[in-house]
Design a protein around this motif. Structure first.
Motif: not given
Length: 498
Positions: A475-489
C-alpha cells in the motif's frame, strides 16, 4: 407559383494572406467560401428551414452522424426574449399582477443583432445521404451579374408551395450557428410550430455558405468568447468539437484554464448536490484538519483522466467526442458514486469478513459507521489522493472505449435549465432512457456492474488495522503518480477476476 426569394448583400472580407491558411478536410476545416451574405428573413421561414441539431430522440440520424454539434435549448431564456419582443424593457419583466398599472412603460422589443446561419450544400460527412440536404430542399444562391455585390436566396420550390406541411427529406438546408434562443422565441410552446408573430417579424441574417463544422465552432468562439461575452465553458458544451481543436489546444492559457475550471465546477457539484455520496465530504477550502480529500485532488484527478485525448469528457481513442454538458459529466460521476456507495453498503451487510470490517479492530462499530469509515474514513484509500486518482483512472479505462461510445451517446440531455440542481435532476432522470445497449447491458447496468466489482477491492490504506507487513508495504507503493498507476492496475486486475 413563383418561388419565394430574399435579396441579399454579398460581403467580401477575404484577405489575400488568408490564402496561406492550412485547409484540412480531415479536421472538418475544408476551405470556406470566400463570401458571406447579409439579408432580412422572416422568423417563420428561418425556423421552418433551419435546424440546430438539438439532441433528442427525433433526430437520431443526425446524432449518430456525430458531427460535433450540440446546442441545448433553454426554454426559459427564449420565453424571456418572447416577452421582450412583445413589450420591450422593463415591462417584459413585470408580473401580470402589476402590468395593467404600468402600460406607460411598454417599449419596442427590437432584436437588431444578426442570426448567424450556415446554408448547407455539401454532405456533413462525405457520401452520407442522411447527413446531406436533398437537392429539392436546398436554398439556392444566385449572384447578380449586373450588381456583383448583390445576390438572391431562393427558397425550395416545395416549401414555397406548402410551407405548413413541408418537411426536409434529410437535413434542413439551414443550420443555426449563433442566435438560436432569439429564433426559438418565435416557436410555439411545444416547439413544433411558429407563433403568429413569426410571419411578420424579420431577423437580420448573416449567411455563410457550406461552412465546415470546425469553422462553425471557430466562428461561434470568435463571436461569443473572444470578446468575453460568454463563459468559455458554455462554448465547449454548445460546440463539443472545440474540446479537441488544435488552435485552442495549443493555447494553454485558454484550454488548460477551461479544463481546470470545468473540473472544479464538477467537483463543486459532487460536494453540493444533496444526493451525491460526496455531499459535504470534499475539503473545498483546503482546511487543515479536515477529514476529507482536498478539492485540488479531485480537480487534478478529473482533469488528468477525463479531459485528455482518450478521456471520457474530451475525445475517445477514435477521436469521437461525447457531447455531454457539465451537468451530464457531473451526474455521471454522481450516479457512479451512488452505485459504489450502495455496493459498499451491501457488501458490509452481506460479508462480515469483507475489507470494510477489517479497517478497525473495534468490533463495536455499527454498520453505518463502518460504511462511513470505508467511504470517507482516514484509513480508506477511497478518501485519499491515490484512491481518488485511481478510481477516476479505472472509470475512464472502462468507459472511454470506442465500442461503448454509442451506448454513452444515447444518454441525452433534452433541455437546459437556469439552475444547476434542475439540470442534474433532469439528466439523472433520463439515464433510464439511454437506449443503446452494449453486450446486452444498458448504461445503468454497466455502471452498477463496475461499481459492484470496485466495491469488493480491498481499499484499506497502509494505516488500516489487521494488515500484514507485506500488505502495508504494498500500500505504501500506491503513493505518487507512479503509485496511482499501480493502484489502478491492481483494481483492473481484481475486476477481471470478479
Amino acid at each position: 407559383m413563383s418561388i419565394k426569394e430574399y435579396p441579399a448583400i454579398k460581403i467580401d472580407q477575404w484577405q489575400q494572406h488568408w490564402d496561406d491558411v492550412i485547409w484540412e478536410e480531415s479536421k472538418y476545416r475544408r476551405q470556406p467560401n470566400k463570401f458571406f451574405y447579409t439579408l432580412s428573413m422572416s422568423a417563420k421561414d428561418l425556423i421552418k428551414l433551419s435546424d440546430v441539431y438539438e439532441r433528442n430522440t427525433d433526430n437520431s440520424e443526425t446524432r449518430s452522424g456525430d458531427i460535433g454539434i450540440q446546442r441545448m435549448h433553454n426554454k426559459k431564456r427564449s420565453n424571456k426574449i418572447k416577452e421582450f419582443v412583445k413589450f420591450g424593457y422593463p415591462y417584459c419583466e413585470f408580473n401580470d399582477a402589476v402590468r395593467h398599472e404600468r402600460n406607460h412603460m411598454k417599449k419596442p422589443g427590437w432584436l437588431p443583432t444578426g442570426i448567424v446561419v450556415n446554408i448547407i450544400q455539401s454532405p456533413k460527412k462525405a457520401g452520407s445521404i442522411s447527413l446531406s440536404v436533398d437537392k429539392e430542399d436546398m436554398v439556392e444562391i444566385i449572384n447578380h451579374e449586373t450588381h456583383p455585390m448583390m445576390a438572391t436566396l431562393k427558397l425550395p420550390q416545395q416549401y414555397c408551395e406548402d410551407a405548413e406541411n413541408w418537411k426536409a427529406k434529410n437535413l434542413n438546408p439551414i443550420e443555426i450557428i449563433d442566435g438560436q434562443h432569439r429564433l426559438f422565441a418565435f416557436k410555439t410552446e411545444d416547439g413544433k410550430g411558429c407563433i403568429p408573430e413569426a410571419e411578420d417579424f424579420y431577423f437580420p441574417v448573416i449567411a455563410f455558405i457550406d461552412l465546415d463544422i470546425s469553422w462553425q465552432a471557430y466562428l461561434f468562439w470568435s463571436i461569443n468568447v473572444s470578446p468575453e461575452k460568454i463563459n468559455a465553458s458554455l462554448a465547449y458544451d454548445m460546440y463539443p468539437l472545440l474540446r479537441t481543436e488544435d488552435w485552442l489546444e495549443e493555447n494553454p492559457s485558454v484550454h488548460r484554464i477551461y479544463k481546470e475550471a470545468r473540473a472544479q465546477e464538477i467537483v463543486e457539484t459532487l460536494w453540493s448536490y444533496n444526493n451525491s455520496p460526496w455531499h459535504k465530504k470534499i475539503n473545498m477550502l483546503g482546511e487543515r484538519g479536515s477529514p476529507f480529500v482536498k478539492q485540488t485532488t479531485w480537480v487534478r484527478a478529473i482533469t488528468t483522466n477525463f479531459f485528455k485525448e482518450g478521456g471520457l469528457f474530451q475525445a475517445f481513442p477514435n477521436k469521437r467526442i461525447l457531447p455531454w454538458t457539465r451537468p451530464q459529466q457531473a451526474a455521471f460521476l454522481i450516479y457512479f458514486g451512488q452505485c459504489l456507495h450502495s455496493a459498499l453498503n451491501s457488501l458490509i451487510k452481506i460479508d462480515k469478513t469483507s475489507w470494510p470490517h477489517q479497517l478497525e479492530t473495534n468490533i463495536e462499530l455499527i454498520s453505518t459507521s463502518i460504511l462511513e469509515k470505508a467511504w470517507s474514513g482516514d484509513k480508506s484509500l477511497l478518501n485519499m489522493d491515490s484512491g481518488i486518482n485511481a478510481l477516476c483512472m479505472v472509470i475512464n479505462h472502462y468507459f472511454c472505449d470506442d465500442l461503448k461510445f454509442e451506448m454513452l451517446n444515447s444518454w441525452l440531455q433534452e433541455e437546459e435549465f437556469e439552475d444547476n440542481l434542475s439540470n442534474i435532476n433532469h439528466v439523472l432522470e433520463l439515464l433510464d432512457n439511454a437506449e443503446v445497449f452494449y453486450e446486452n447491458l444498458s448504461l445503468k447496468d454497466h455502471i452498477k456492474n463496475l461499481a459492484n466489482k470496485i466495491a469488493t477491492f480491498d481499499w484499506r490504506s497502509a494505516k488500516a488495522d489487521n494488515l500484514t507487513q507485506d500488505q502495508i508495504t504494498q500500500r505504501k507503493t500506491y503513493r505518487g503518480t507512479g503509485g496511482y498507476i499501480s493502484l489502478r492496475d491492481a483494481i483492473i486486475e481484481h475486476n477481471k477476476e470478479c
